[in-house]
Design a protein around this motif. Sequence first.
Motif, PDB file in Angstrom:
ATOM      1  N   ALA A  98      -8.479  16.580   3.315  1.00  0.00           N
ATOM      2  CA  ALA A  98      -9.620  15.698   3.556  1.00  0.00           C
ATOM      3  C   ALA A  98     -10.754  16.014   2.590  1.00  0.00           C
ATOM      4  O   ALA A  98     -11.406  15.103   2.061  1.00  0.00           O
ATOM      5  CB  ALA A  98     -10.089  15.840   4.999  1.00  0.00           C
ATOM      6  N   ALA A  99     -10.993  17.286   2.332  1.00  0.00           N
ATOM      7  CA  ALA A  99     -12.044  17.675   1.392  1.00  0.00           C
ATOM      8  C   ALA A  99     -11.707  17.203  -0.021  1.00  0.00           C
ATOM      9  O   ALA A  99     -12.585  16.717  -0.740  1.00  0.00           O
ATOM     10  CB  ALA A  99     -12.232  19.188   1.410  1.00  0.00           C
ATOM     11  N   GLU A 100     -10.448  17.309  -0.416  1.00  0.00           N
ATOM     12  CA  GLU A 100     -10.033  16.840  -1.736  1.00  0.00           C
ATOM     13  C   GLU A 100     -10.217  15.330  -1.863  1.00  0.00           C
ATOM     14  O   GLU A 100     -10.653  14.835  -2.899  1.00  0.00           O
ATOM     15  CB  GLU A 100      -8.580  17.210  -2.000  1.00  0.00           C
ATOM     16  CG  GLU A 100      -8.348  18.691  -2.219  1.00  0.00           C
ATOM     17  CD  GLU A 100      -6.876  19.051  -2.304  1.00  0.00           C
ATOM     18  OE1 GLU A 100      -6.013  18.168  -2.102  1.00  0.00           O
ATOM     19  OE2 GLU A 100      -6.590  20.236  -2.578  1.00  0.00           O
ATOM     20  N   GLN A 101      -9.906  14.606  -0.788  1.00  0.00           N
ATOM     21  CA  GLN A 101     -10.079  13.158  -0.824  1.00  0.00           C
ATOM     22  C   GLN A 101     -11.553  12.791  -0.930  1.00  0.00           C
ATOM     23  O   GLN A 101     -11.927  11.871  -1.653  1.00  0.00           O
ATOM     24  CB  GLN A 101      -9.463  12.522   0.418  1.00  0.00           C
ATOM     25  CG  GLN A 101      -7.952  12.499   0.392  1.00  0.00           C
ATOM     26  CD  GLN A 101      -7.359  11.922   1.661  1.00  0.00           C
ATOM     27  OE1 GLN A 101      -8.066  11.694   2.639  1.00  0.00           O
ATOM     28  NE2 GLN A 101      -6.052  11.685   1.656  1.00  0.00           N
ATOM     29  N   LYS A 102     -12.412  13.507  -0.209  1.00  0.00           N
ATOM     30  CA  LYS A 102     -13.840  13.242  -0.284  1.00  0.00           C
ATOM     31  C   LYS A 102     -14.367  13.516  -1.682  1.00  0.00           C
ATOM     32  O   LYS A 102     -15.182  12.765  -2.216  1.00  0.00           O
ATOM     33  CB  LYS A 102     -14.607  14.098   0.728  1.00  0.00           C
ATOM     34  CG  LYS A 102     -14.521  13.592   2.139  1.00  0.00           C
ATOM     35  CD  LYS A 102     -15.361  14.443   3.069  1.00  0.00           C
ATOM     36  CE  LYS A 102     -15.276  13.958   4.486  1.00  0.00           C
ATOM     37  NZ  LYS A 102     -16.108  14.778   5.405  1.00  0.00           N
ATOM     38  N   GLU A 103     -13.919  14.606  -2.291  1.00  0.00           N
ATOM     39  CA  GLU A 103     -14.347  14.929  -3.655  1.00  0.00           C
ATOM     40  C   GLU A 103     -13.903  13.844  -4.633  1.00  0.00           C
ATOM     41  O   GLU A 103     -14.670  13.438  -5.512  1.00  0.00           O
ATOM     42  CB  GLU A 103     -13.767  16.273  -4.085  1.00  0.00           C
ATOM     43  CG  GLU A 103     -14.394  17.464  -3.415  1.00  0.00           C
ATOM     44  CD  GLU A 103     -13.735  18.774  -3.823  1.00  0.00           C
ATOM     45  OE1 GLU A 103     -13.042  18.807  -4.852  1.00  0.00           O
ATOM     46  OE2 GLU A 103     -13.923  19.757  -3.100  1.00  0.00           O
ATOM     47  N   ALA A 104     -12.677  13.376  -4.472  1.00  0.00           N
ATOM     48  CA  ALA A 104     -12.168  12.341  -5.371  1.00  0.00           C
ATOM     49  C   ALA A 104     -12.962  11.050  -5.214  1.00  0.00           C
ATOM     50  O   ALA A 104     -13.295  10.387  -6.208  1.00  0.00           O
ATOM     51  CB  ALA A 104     -10.683  12.092  -5.100  1.00  0.00           C
ATOM     52  N   LEU A 105     -13.284  10.685  -3.976  1.00  0.00           N
ATOM     53  CA  LEU A 105     -14.064   9.473  -3.746  1.00  0.00           C
ATOM     54  C   LEU A 105     -15.472   9.605  -4.310  1.00  0.00           C
ATOM     55  O   LEU A 105     -16.013   8.665  -4.893  1.00  0.00           O
ATOM     56  CB  LEU A 105     -14.116   9.155  -2.249  1.00  0.00           C
ATOM     57  CG  LEU A 105     -12.813   8.649  -1.635  1.00  0.00           C
ATOM     58  CD1 LEU A 105     -12.966   8.493  -0.126  1.00  0.00           C
ATOM     59  CD2 LEU A 105     -12.415   7.321  -2.251  1.00  0.00           C
ATOM     60  N   ALA A 106     -16.077  10.773  -4.150  1.00  0.00           N
ATOM     61  CA  ALA A 106     -17.419  10.996  -4.694  1.00  0.00           C
ATOM     62  C   ALA A 106     -17.394  10.936  -6.217  1.00  0.00           C
ATOM     63  O   ALA A 106     -18.297  10.372  -6.839  1.00  0.00           O
ATOM     64  CB  ALA A 106     -17.954  12.342  -4.219  1.00  0.00           C
ATOM     65  N   LYS A 107     -16.360  11.486  -6.823  1.00  0.00           N
ATOM     66  CA  LYS A 107     -16.235  11.465  -8.281  1.00  0.00           C
ATOM     67  C   LYS A 107     -16.080  10.027  -8.783  1.00  0.00           C
ATOM     68  O   LYS A 107     -16.713   9.638  -9.769  1.00  0.00           O
ATOM     69  CB  LYS A 107     -15.030  12.308  -8.703  1.00  0.00           C
ATOM     70  CG  LYS A 107     -14.864  12.445 -10.183  1.00  0.00           C
ATOM     71  CD  LYS A 107     -13.682  13.337 -10.518  1.00  0.00           C
ATOM     72  CE  LYS A 107     -13.466  13.437 -12.013  1.00  0.00           C
ATOM     73  NZ  LYS A 107     -12.305  14.267 -12.355  1.00  0.00           N
ATOM     74  N   LYS A 108     -15.266   9.242  -8.093  1.00  0.00           N
ATOM     75  CA  LYS A 108     -15.088   7.848  -8.492  1.00  0.00           C
ATOM     76  C   LYS A 108     -16.386   7.070  -8.360  1.00  0.00           C
ATOM     77  O   LYS A 108     -16.718   6.246  -9.201  1.00  0.00           O
ATOM     78  CB  LYS A 108     -13.997   7.183  -7.645  1.00  0.00           C
ATOM     79  CG  LYS A 108     -12.599   7.569  -8.038  1.00  0.00           C
ATOM     80  CD  LYS A 108     -11.581   6.811  -7.212  1.00  0.00           C
ATOM     81  CE  LYS A 108     -10.176   7.197  -7.594  1.00  0.00           C
ATOM     82  NZ  LYS A 108      -9.171   6.462  -6.803  1.00  0.00           N
ATOM     83  N   ALA A 109     -17.119   7.330  -7.274  1.00  0.00           N
ATOM     84  CA  ALA A 109     -18.384   6.628  -7.077  1.00  0.00           C
ATOM     85  C   ALA A 109     -19.382   7.003  -8.171  1.00  0.00           C
ATOM     86  O   ALA A 109     -20.101   6.141  -8.682  1.00  0.00           O
ATOM     87  CB  ALA A 109     -18.953   6.960  -5.699  1.00  0.00           C
ATOM     88  N   ALA A 110     -19.423   8.274  -8.548  1.00  0.00           N
ATOM     89  CA  ALA A 110     -20.322   8.710  -9.616  1.00  0.00           C
ATOM     90  C   ALA A 110     -19.928   8.070 -10.945  1.00  0.00           C
ATOM     91  O   ALA A 110     -20.794   7.653 -11.720  1.00  0.00           O
ATOM     92  CB  ALA A 110     -20.309  10.230  -9.729  1.00  0.00           C
ATOM     93  N   GLU A 111     -18.637   7.973 -11.206  1.00  0.00           N
ATOM     94  CA  GLU A 111     -18.177   7.331 -12.439  1.00  0.00           C
ATOM     95  C   GLU A 111     -18.548   5.855 -12.465  1.00  0.00           C
ATOM     96  O   GLU A 111     -18.962   5.324 -13.488  1.00  0.00           O
ATOM     97  CB  GLU A 111     -16.671   7.495 -12.587  1.00  0.00           C
ATOM     98  CG  GLU A 111     -16.232   8.897 -12.928  1.00  0.00           C
ATOM     99  CD  GLU A 111     -14.724   9.061 -12.944  1.00  0.00           C
ATOM    100  OE1 GLU A 111     -13.991   8.087 -12.628  1.00  0.00           O
ATOM    101  OE2 GLU A 111     -14.272  10.171 -13.269  1.00  0.00           O
ATOM    102  N   ARG A 112     -18.432   5.191 -11.312  1.00  0.00           N
ATOM    103  CA  ARG A 112     -18.811   3.782 -11.242  1.00  0.00           C
ATOM    104  C   ARG A 112     -20.299   3.605 -11.509  1.00  0.00           C
ATOM    105  O   ARG A 112     -20.715   2.694 -12.220  1.00  0.00           O
ATOM    106  CB  ARG A 112     -18.457   3.202  -9.874  1.00  0.00           C
ATOM    107  CG  ARG A 112     -17.005   2.880  -9.718  1.00  0.00           C
ATOM    108  CD  ARG A 112     -16.768   2.090  -8.427  1.00  0.00           C
ATOM    109  NE  ARG A 112     -15.498   2.520  -7.867  1.00  0.00           N
ATOM    110  CZ  ARG A 112     -15.321   3.062  -6.678  1.00  0.00           C
ATOM    111  NH1 ARG A 112     -16.341   3.216  -5.867  1.00  0.00           N
ATOM    112  NH2 ARG A 112     -14.137   3.434  -6.270  1.00  0.00           N
TER     113      ARG A 112
END
Length: 93
Positions: free
Chosen positions: A48-62
């Motif tokens: 779950a933590a890895e998924q949250k990090e990935a989503l946050a990274k994608k949002a920052a890239e967007r």
Amino acid sequence: MLNIESKKISLSLCLCALIALSTPALSQVDSGIVLAASDTGSIAAKRAAEQKEALAKKAAEREAKKASEGQKSTETAAPTSAPTPPAEEPKGE
């Protein structure tokens, strides 16, 4: 009479065979449930933590992409909105 007894015996044999064949499948299903239940601990939290990090990274890239596109559009729009006068060349005497 013999016919009835043979039907009972064959029915009971078929029933026993079905039970014997389905027992390994049932034990495999139980082990799958046990594995899924054991996955609810720290491994699931890590995932779950890895998924949250990935989503946050994608949002920052967007956001970064939108910001860069916004800057590019304002940079290209600025020269067209305010034309610069041509530079004067010195006259040669």
